[in-house]
Design a protein around this motif. Structure first.
Motif, PDB file in Angstrom:
ATOM      1  N   ASP A 205     -11.925   3.402 -28.725  1.00  0.00           N
ATOM      2  CA  ASP A 205     -12.104   3.576 -27.285  1.00  0.00           C
ATOM      3  C   ASP A 205     -12.179   5.048 -26.881  1.00  0.00           C
ATOM      4  O   ASP A 205     -12.241   5.371 -25.699  1.00  0.00           O
ATOM      5  CB  ASP A 205     -10.999   2.864 -26.492  1.00  0.00           C
ATOM      6  CG  ASP A 205      -9.616   3.411 -26.758  1.00  0.00           C
ATOM      7  OD1 ASP A 205      -9.475   4.337 -27.588  1.00  0.00           O
ATOM      8  OD2 ASP A 205      -8.658   2.917 -26.137  1.00  0.00           O
ATOM      9  N   ARG A 206     -12.226   5.948 -27.890  1.00  0.00           N
ATOM     10  CA  ARG A 206     -12.373   7.377 -27.600  1.00  0.00           C
ATOM     11  C   ARG A 206     -13.602   7.989 -28.277  1.00  0.00           C
ATOM     12  O   ARG A 206     -13.754   9.202 -28.261  1.00  0.00           O
ATOM     13  CB  ARG A 206     -11.116   8.143 -28.041  1.00  0.00           C
ATOM     14  CG  ARG A 206      -9.829   7.628 -27.461  1.00  0.00           C
ATOM     15  CD  ARG A 206      -9.860   7.569 -25.941  1.00  0.00           C
ATOM     16  NE  ARG A 206      -9.851   8.880 -25.347  1.00  0.00           N
ATOM     17  CZ  ARG A 206      -8.738   9.580 -25.121  1.00  0.00           C
ATOM     18  NH1 ARG A 206      -7.559   9.103 -25.453  1.00  0.00           N
ATOM     19  NH2 ARG A 206      -8.808  10.768 -24.549  1.00  0.00           N
ATOM     20  N   ILE A 207     -14.458   7.160 -28.855  1.00  0.00           N
ATOM     21  CA  ILE A 207     -15.615   7.657 -29.589  1.00  0.00           C
ATOM     22  C   ILE A 207     -16.916   7.346 -28.852  1.00  0.00           C
ATOM     23  O   ILE A 207     -17.074   6.278 -28.275  1.00  0.00           O
ATOM     24  CB  ILE A 207     -15.668   7.059 -31.014  1.00  0.00           C
ATOM     25  CG1 ILE A 207     -14.498   7.580 -31.859  1.00  0.00           C
ATOM     26  CG2 ILE A 207     -16.980   7.406 -31.716  1.00  0.00           C
ATOM     27  CD1 ILE A 207     -14.485   7.068 -33.285  1.00  0.00           C
ATOM     28  N   MET A 208     -17.858   8.298 -28.920  1.00  0.00           N
ATOM     29  CA  MET A 208     -19.206   8.065 -28.422  1.00  0.00           C
ATOM     30  C   MET A 208     -20.213   8.517 -29.475  1.00  0.00           C
ATOM     31  O   MET A 208     -19.873   9.248 -30.402  1.00  0.00           O
ATOM     32  CB  MET A 208     -19.435   8.800 -27.100  1.00  0.00           C
ATOM     33  CG  MET A 208     -18.526   8.302 -25.988  1.00  0.00           C
ATOM     34  SD  MET A 208     -18.992   8.896 -24.342  1.00  0.00           S
ATOM     35  CE  MET A 208     -18.887  10.655 -24.564  1.00  0.00           C
ATOM     36  N   LEU A 209     -21.459   8.078 -29.311  1.00  0.00           N
ATOM     37  CA  LEU A 209     -22.510   8.370 -30.279  1.00  0.00           C
ATOM     38  C   LEU A 209     -23.503   9.378 -29.719  1.00  0.00           C
ATOM     39  O   LEU A 209     -23.795   9.379 -28.523  1.00  0.00           O
ATOM     40  CB  LEU A 209     -23.264   7.087 -30.651  1.00  0.00           C
ATOM     41  CG  LEU A 209     -22.430   5.889 -31.105  1.00  0.00           C
ATOM     42  CD1 LEU A 209     -23.350   4.717 -31.431  1.00  0.00           C
ATOM     43  CD2 LEU A 209     -21.562   6.248 -32.308  1.00  0.00           C
ATOM     44  N   GLU A 210     -24.041  10.228 -30.600  1.00  0.00           N
ATOM     45  CA  GLU A 210     -25.036  11.212 -30.200  1.00  0.00           C
ATOM     46  C   GLU A 210     -25.943  11.512 -31.385  1.00  0.00           C
ATOM     47  O   GLU A 210     -25.628  11.165 -32.533  1.00  0.00           O
ATOM     48  CB  GLU A 210     -24.358  12.500 -29.743  1.00  0.00           C
ATOM     49  CG  GLU A 210     -23.582  13.210 -30.850  1.00  0.00           C
ATOM     50  CD  GLU A 210     -23.133  14.604 -30.454  1.00  0.00           C
ATOM     51  OE1 GLU A 210     -23.751  15.567 -30.969  1.00  0.00           O
ATOM     52  OE2 GLU A 210     -22.187  14.731 -29.650  1.00  0.00           O
ATOM     53  N   THR A 211     -27.067  12.184 -31.103  1.00  0.00           N
ATOM     54  CA  THR A 211     -27.893  12.705 -32.186  1.00  0.00           C
ATOM     55  C   THR A 211     -27.899  14.222 -32.234  1.00  0.00           C
ATOM     56  O   THR A 211     -28.085  14.803 -33.279  1.00  0.00           O
ATOM     57  CB  THR A 211     -29.365  12.230 -32.079  1.00  0.00           C
ATOM     58  OG1 THR A 211     -29.944  12.765 -30.891  1.00  0.00           O
ATOM     59  CG2 THR A 211     -29.456  10.713 -32.108  1.00  0.00           C
TER      60      THR A 211
END
Length: 264
Positions: A205-211
């Motif tokens: 619940d503290r992670i997000m995705l990016e490139t």
């Protein structure tokens, strides 16, 4: 299987996308990337990011001055960023931060510019997108001071540590202050073995995705341009690291991004 995903950090205004920007956006949507945040690195770049977001459904912009651009920024640029940040397409102040990797570096100037942009984010109640490289001590001190001031006004300090590559203790300090941790395909690089041990300990619940497009492509595309359509590769690597089902990760990271950037 396609999942509903959010690309939380791309630089679609950069010249690497000049030949096929709209096609790259279409490829991302076809891959299940329903929302993209395109990030500015100075006043001119931020203007372009806002224009791209305005022209494309599901795209949003962040405006800010990257630490590498510190020497070129002045008070007029900060004022210009404030005007841009009031536009409906803008959902964050960023990419801002500290970068001491390339020497010599004017640490004082970087800190002063970052403080001004943190103050801007506070005035506008926008989250921040933080870049930190070889500057953890100063960064933690700056953000802790900002969070304390922000909280004293009854607001919730929010933001994300972009392209995280630190240790678990550092991640814990960021999360204790209220920040999310964002990761890209670089966590699958052979050189990231130790980092993977850290990533699997960070709560979902503290992670997000990016490139971080056009930089840091997935391992299988090293040497090529990165793009938002590769977010599913980030999802796959994170699933391999954590042992958590991809559908669960997709749902949770998307919820995290929607909550932080208010992009529902």
């Amino acid at each position: 299987m396609k999942y509903s995903l959010v690309e939380t950090h791309a630089h679609l205004d950069m010249e690497e996308f000049d030949a096929d920007r709209e096609e790259a956006i279409s490829r991302a949507k076809a891959a299940g990337v329903e929302r993209i945040i395109t990030i500015g690195i100075d006043a001119a770049s931020s203007h372009r990011a806002v224009a791209i977001a305005k022209s494309n459904n599901g795209l949003f912009a962040a405006v800010g001055c990257h630490p590498h651009e510190t020497e070129a920024i002045n008070q007029e640029d900060i004022a210009e960023l404030e005007k841009l940040a009031a536009k409906p397409e803008v959902v964050a102040i960023g990419e801002i931060g500290l970068d001491y990797h390339y020497q010599p570096v004017d640490k004082k100037a970087q800190i002063e510019v970052m403080q001004k942009q943190l103050a801007l984010a506070q005035r506008l109640a926008l989250p921040v997108i933080i870049h930190c490289r070889d500057a953890e001590e100063d960064m933690l001190a700056l953000l802790n001071e900002w969070v304390s001031a922000y909280s004293s006004r009854g607001n919730s300090p929010i933001g994300v540590i972009h392209c995280f590559s630190g240790g678990l203790e550092t991640a814990a300090k960021y999360m204790d202050m209220g920040f999310y941790i964002s990761v890209g395909a670089y966590i699958g690089y052979p050189s990231s073995k130790k980092l993977r041990d850290v990533i699997k300990e960070i709560p979902l619940d503290r992670i997000m995705l990016e490139t971080d497009s056009p930089f840091l492509p997935p391992q299988q595309f090293r040497g090529q341009r990165n793009e938002p359509s590769y977010i599913p590769f980030v999802l796959e690597v994170l699933a391999d690291i954590t042992g958590i089902d991809k559908e669960i990760i997709a749902k949770k990271t998307t919820q995290n991004a929607i909550r932080l950037f208010n992009i529902d």
